[in-house]
Design an enzyme around this catalytic site. Structure first.
Site, PDB file in Angstrom:
ATOM      1  N   PRO A 121       0.859  -1.106  -0.159  1.00 12.49           N
ATOM      2  CA  PRO A 121       0.103  -0.061  -0.043  1.00 12.49           C
ATOM      3  C   PRO A 121       0.754   1.245  -0.051  1.00 12.49           C
ATOM      4  O   PRO A 121       0.526   2.215  -0.290  1.00 12.49           O
ATOM      5  CB  PRO A 121      -0.709  -0.081   1.314  1.00 12.49           C
ATOM      6  CG  PRO A 121      -0.669  -1.577   1.632  1.00 12.49           C
ATOM      7  CD  PRO A 121       0.601  -2.013   1.063  1.00 12.49           C
ATOM      8  N   GLU A 149       2.372  -8.657   8.318  1.00 14.71           N
ATOM      9  CA  GLU A 149       2.580  -7.058   8.506  1.00 14.71           C
ATOM     10  C   GLU A 149       3.334  -6.590   7.200  1.00 14.71           C
ATOM     11  O   GLU A 149       3.375  -5.482   7.108  1.00 14.71           O
ATOM     12  CB  GLU A 149       3.032  -6.761   9.711  1.00 14.71           C
ATOM     13  CG  GLU A 149       2.470  -7.321  10.882  1.00 14.71           C
ATOM     14  CD  GLU A 149       0.804  -6.922  10.631  1.00 14.71           C
ATOM     15  OE1 GLU A 149       0.129  -7.767  10.796  1.00 14.71           O
ATOM     16  OE2 GLU A 149       0.502  -5.721  10.332  1.00 14.71           O
ATOM     17  N   ARG A 158      -2.825  -8.743 -21.170  1.00 14.43           N
ATOM     18  CA  ARG A 158      -3.946  -8.651 -22.107  1.00 14.43           C
ATOM     19  C   ARG A 158      -3.749  -7.689 -23.170  1.00 14.43           C
ATOM     20  O   ARG A 158      -4.575  -7.484 -24.045  1.00 14.43           O
ATOM     21  CB  ARG A 158      -5.322  -8.569 -21.399  1.00 14.43           C
ATOM     22  CG  ARG A 158      -5.381  -6.836 -20.779  1.00 14.43           C
ATOM     23  CD  ARG A 158      -6.759  -6.755 -19.829  1.00 14.43           C
ATOM     24  NE  ARG A 158      -7.738  -6.768 -20.756  1.00 14.43           N
ATOM     25  CZ  ARG A 158      -8.128  -5.608 -21.519  1.00 14.43           C
ATOM     26  NH1 ARG A 158      -7.276  -4.435 -21.435  1.00 14.43           N
ATOM     27  NH2 ARG A 158      -9.330  -5.483 -22.421  1.00 14.43           N
ATOM     28  N   ASP A 163     -10.359   0.599 -24.680  1.00 16.90           N
ATOM     29  CA  ASP A 163     -10.661   0.213 -23.108  1.00 16.90           C
ATOM     30  C   ASP A 163     -10.846   1.738 -22.527  1.00 16.90           C
ATOM     31  O   ASP A 163     -10.225   2.834 -22.953  1.00 16.90           O
ATOM     32  CB  ASP A 163      -9.486  -0.261 -22.504  1.00 16.90           C
ATOM     33  CG  ASP A 163      -9.617  -1.516 -22.577  1.00 16.90           C
ATOM     34  OD1 ASP A 163      -8.520  -2.507 -22.429  1.00 16.90           O
ATOM     35  OD2 ASP A 163     -10.644  -2.153 -22.989  1.00 16.90           O
TER      36      ASP A 163
END
Ligand code: 4FV
Length: 256
Positions: free
Chosen positions: A93, A121, A159, A174
């Site tokens: 994160p 963690e 992709r 897209d």
């Protein structure tokens, strides 16, 4: 193009390696996937890969040594196969947000990456300092492990490789794609023509390509202005909005 993953759950990568368009492409040899379990790089009876955090606190931290040994094995295996060494990417994160641009860059480099999938963690900082070249985040939320983030990032890049999608043009249409000036994609319709009493929008039935393209452009502008005005600003700043687009957006604004 090859991706490696250092993970305590190697079976999770069957999702992109064996399923869907990415699985078919893997079977065709368009890309390759290798997984490395840090447990296989331990030397104690319990195959220990984690321990308690110095300074106390909840949870466990992944040991640096098994992770480093796994990365070295992955890099050595690539070199043995005549490939270049790859960037080592930690999923976290705290990393730079991964988006369509990162997926396009990853697909374009053909080098792939070695994804470090943390659990608990997190991982010992000294492993990060010594081996990690890039930290990427899937989003501002906390996962129980980096695997799902790596899977999403691999899927989004693979992709885009030529020959993976039935029609390479699909990727062009897209959301966020430069071909759509980074705008959100327009709505899609298929059979039946009437569903739940609602018809397919008339322009899409007209067979008139210019009218269809215009309708789709206006829907993209409308949806993007409503949900992601930041993308409108980006397109405007990049000079990607035509006078016609600006007239449509102004009329939209006037209706608010
Ligand atoms: C994450 C994310 C993420 C943090 C601790 C794994 C977890 C655990 N990875 N984008 N968001 N990772 O939450 O990439 O080790």
């Amino acid at each position: 193009m090859r991706f490696d993953a250092v993970t305590l759950f190697p079976e999770m990568f069957g999702l992109v390696r064996d399923q869907g368009v990415t699985g078919r492409a893997h079977g065709q040899g368009i890309w390759a996937m290798k997984v490395w379990n840090p447990r296989d790089f331990t030397h104690d009876a319990h195959r220990t890969v984690d321990d308690r955090p110095y300074g106390g606190g909840p949870g466990m931290v992944m040991l640096a040594a098994p992770l480093e040994a796994a990365v070295d094995a992955a890099q050595a295996d690539r070199v043995a196969q005549g490939m270049a060494q790859a960037p080592v990417v930690l999923l976290s994160p705290t990393g730079q947000r991964y988006g369509q641009r990162e997926a396009e860059n990853l697909a374009a480099t053909r080098q792939g990456a070695i994804f470090i999938c943390g659990r608990y963690e997190g991982v010992d900082q000294r492993f990060i300092d010594r081996r990690v070249t890039q930290e990427w985040s899937l989003g501002d939320f906390v996962l129980s492990g980096g695997e799902i983030a790596a899977l999403a990032m691999i899927d989004a890049a693979v992709r885009l490789l030529p020959g993976v999608l039935n029609d390479d043009a699909s990727a062009v249409q897209d959301s966020f794609n430069p071909a759509l000036d980074g705008l959100l994609d327009s709505p899609h319709y298929t059979r039946p023509e009437i569903y739940g009493g609602e018809s397919v929008p008339e322009p899409l039935l007209s067979g008139h390509h210019a009218r269809i393209a215009r309708w789709r452009r206006e829907q993209s502008l409308r949806l993007t202005a409503q949900r992601r005005p930041d993308l409108i600003e980006q397109a405007r700043a990049a000079g990607r909005l035509s006078k016609e687009d600006e007239r449509f957006l102004a009329a939209l604004q006037a209706q608010q």
